[in-house]
Structure formats: C-alpha cells, structure tokens
Design a protein around this motif. Structure first.
Motif, mmCIF file in Angstrom:
data_model
loop_
_atom_site.group_PDB
_atom_site.id
_atom_site.type_symbol
_atom_site.label_atom_id
_atom_site.label_comp_id
_atom_site.label_asym_id
_atom_site.label_seq_id
_atom_site.Cartn_x
_atom_site.Cartn_y
_atom_site.Cartn_z
ATOM 1 N N THR A 1 -36.470 -25.447 7.999
ATOM 2 C CA THR A 1 -37.146 -24.581 8.379
ATOM 3 C C THR A 1 -38.549 -25.012 9.044
ATOM 4 O O THR A 1 -38.735 -24.619 10.016
ATOM 5 C CB THR A 1 -37.831 -23.492 7.157
ATOM 6 N N LEU A 2 -38.957 -26.105 8.732
ATOM 7 C CA LEU A 2 -40.006 -26.691 9.391
ATOM 8 C C LEU A 2 -39.548 -27.216 10.585
ATOM 9 O O LEU A 2 -40.350 -27.164 11.738
ATOM 10 C CB LEU A 2 -40.682 -27.887 8.533
ATOM 11 N N LEU A 3 -38.407 -27.793 10.850
ATOM 12 C CA LEU A 3 -37.678 -28.411 12.117
ATOM 13 C C LEU A 3 -37.809 -27.295 13.023
ATOM 14 O O LEU A 3 -38.256 -27.242 14.230
ATOM 15 C CB LEU A 3 -36.555 -28.771 11.919
ATOM 16 N N ALA B 1 -45.125 -34.518 9.935
ATOM 17 C CA ALA B 1 -44.328 -33.062 9.143
ATOM 18 C C ALA B 1 -43.588 -33.316 8.271
ATOM 19 O O ALA B 1 -42.621 -34.179 8.200
ATOM 20 C CB ALA B 1 -43.774 -32.458 10.256
ATOM 21 N N MET B 2 -43.822 -32.875 7.007
ATOM 22 C CA MET B 2 -42.894 -32.822 5.747
ATOM 23 C C MET B 2 -42.946 -31.685 5.265
ATOM 24 O O MET B 2 -43.913 -30.920 5.331
ATOM 25 C CB MET B 2 -43.623 -33.696 4.806
ATOM 26 N N GLY B 3 -41.535 -31.093 4.958
ATOM 27 C CA GLY B 3 -41.771 -29.721 4.374
ATOM 28 C C GLY B 3 -41.528 -29.915 2.883
ATOM 29 O O GLY B 3 -40.669 -29.715 2.115
ATOM 30 N N ILE B 4 -42.573 -30.015 2.372
ATOM 31 C CA ILE B 4 -42.876 -30.211 1.144
ATOM 32 C C ILE B 4 -43.373 -28.512 0.265
ATOM 33 O O ILE B 4 -44.027 -27.951 0.851
ATOM 34 C CB ILE B 4 -44.111 -30.963 0.658
ATOM 35 N N SER C 1 -34.748 -33.624 5.268
ATOM 36 C CA SER C 1 -33.898 -33.829 3.985
ATOM 37 C C SER C 1 -32.472 -33.327 4.232
ATOM 38 O O SER C 1 -31.662 -33.220 3.548
ATOM 39 C CB SER C 1 -34.674 -33.353 2.821
ATOM 40 N N GLY C 2 -32.582 -32.144 5.001
ATOM 41 C CA GLY C 2 -31.584 -31.074 5.225
ATOM 42 C C GLY C 2 -31.589 -29.987 4.270
ATOM 43 O O GLY C 2 -30.471 -29.068 4.070
#
Length: 162
Positions: free
Chosen positions: A16-18, A130-133, A9-10
């Motif tokens: 952070t996950l990236l 991967a999703m930074g939820i 999402s930016g």
C-alpha cells in the motif's frame, strides 16, 4: 520528482505504501529482503506488484537483498529452521514466537544506507525513507512501536553526515 527508498515485504502495508508513493510522484527504489523467511509468498507478491506497476508505466527500481545465513542465527518460528508457526490471534502470548529479532531495524539500516547513498550521489537531494510498519502490531512486535522508529531515526541522523 521526489525520491524514496522503500522496504517492500510484499505484504499489505508495504505494498500500500508503494502505491501511495507512486500516486504522489515519487521515484521509488524498492528493496525486499530474503532472510530465510518461511512465508516466501511475500517475496513473490512483491515481485508481482513491481512487475504490475512497471507495466503501468512506472519505473520502480527493485532489488531483493539476500541475507544468507541469517535465519540459522535467529530464534523465530517465521524463519527456516525455526519452530512451527503458531496459530491463533496475534494478541495471544504464543504469537511472540513469530517475532524475528530486530527485523525492522535490519531493514531500516539497509534502506537508510541506500537512501543516504542516493542523496549524496552527484547533486545532493532529499530522499524519503519508507517502511510500511503496521502500528497495530506493536504489542507483539516491539520494533513496530513509534518509540522504536523515532529512536532509530535519531540514531540514523546522529550516525551520518548531512
């Protein structure tokens, strides 16, 4: 090298996950989604982060997926055409206006399709989704709850071969 497909999402969580995936030797395909969100700065930040990590020698594949017309169909203050974005703490009742209906499911479905396509192309390989939820958002955003994510993963496994 491990493969991952990331919804980027930016924002802080997915960014952070990236960085975590790259630090653990993942080859990342990152996808951002332009669904008519008012906070366009997130898409700009995603591109800046991709440019930065690729300048540092990583080779992140990146694409923005345009979901044209979706914002006109959604009831949310976060999309173009919606009400003004409310102010206040996320715990306040008025912040429910910032829910974009089923946003994480839309994103998950698309990154799952890409991951499955990578996994089954040529030699079969394992690909992480991967999703930074942010778990702290679950009170306001129901598609951030663990129960939602677990059920979504189950549906993905049932609905696809291998």
């Amino acid at each position: 090298m491990k493969q991952s497909v990331l919804s980027l999402s930016g924002g802080m969580d997915s960014s952070t996950l990236l960085l975590h995936l790259l630090s653990t030797n993942h080859q990342v395909t990152a996808l951002s989604f332009d669904y008519g969100q008012k906070h366009r700065v997130e898409l700009q930040r995603a591109q800046q982060l991709i440019d930065y990590v690729n300048e540092k020698g990583y080779n992140v594949k990146y694409q923005v997926i345009k979901l044209d017309g979706l914002s006109q169909l959604l009831n949310s203050s976060l999309v173009t055409g919606g009400k003004d974005v409310p102010e206040g703490h996320y715990a306040h009742e008025n912040m429910k206006d910032t829910v974009v209906p089923n946003r994480n499911k839309i994103f998950a479905s698309l990154i799952q399709a890409v991951a499955l396509s990578i996994a089954t192309k040529g030699e079969k390989q394992e690909v992480a989704i991967a999703m930074g939820i942010h778990a702290g958002d679950h009170a306001i955003y129901p598609d951030c709850r663990r129960e939602f994510r677990d059920a979504d993963l189950t549906a993905f496994r049932i609905g696809n071969w291998d």
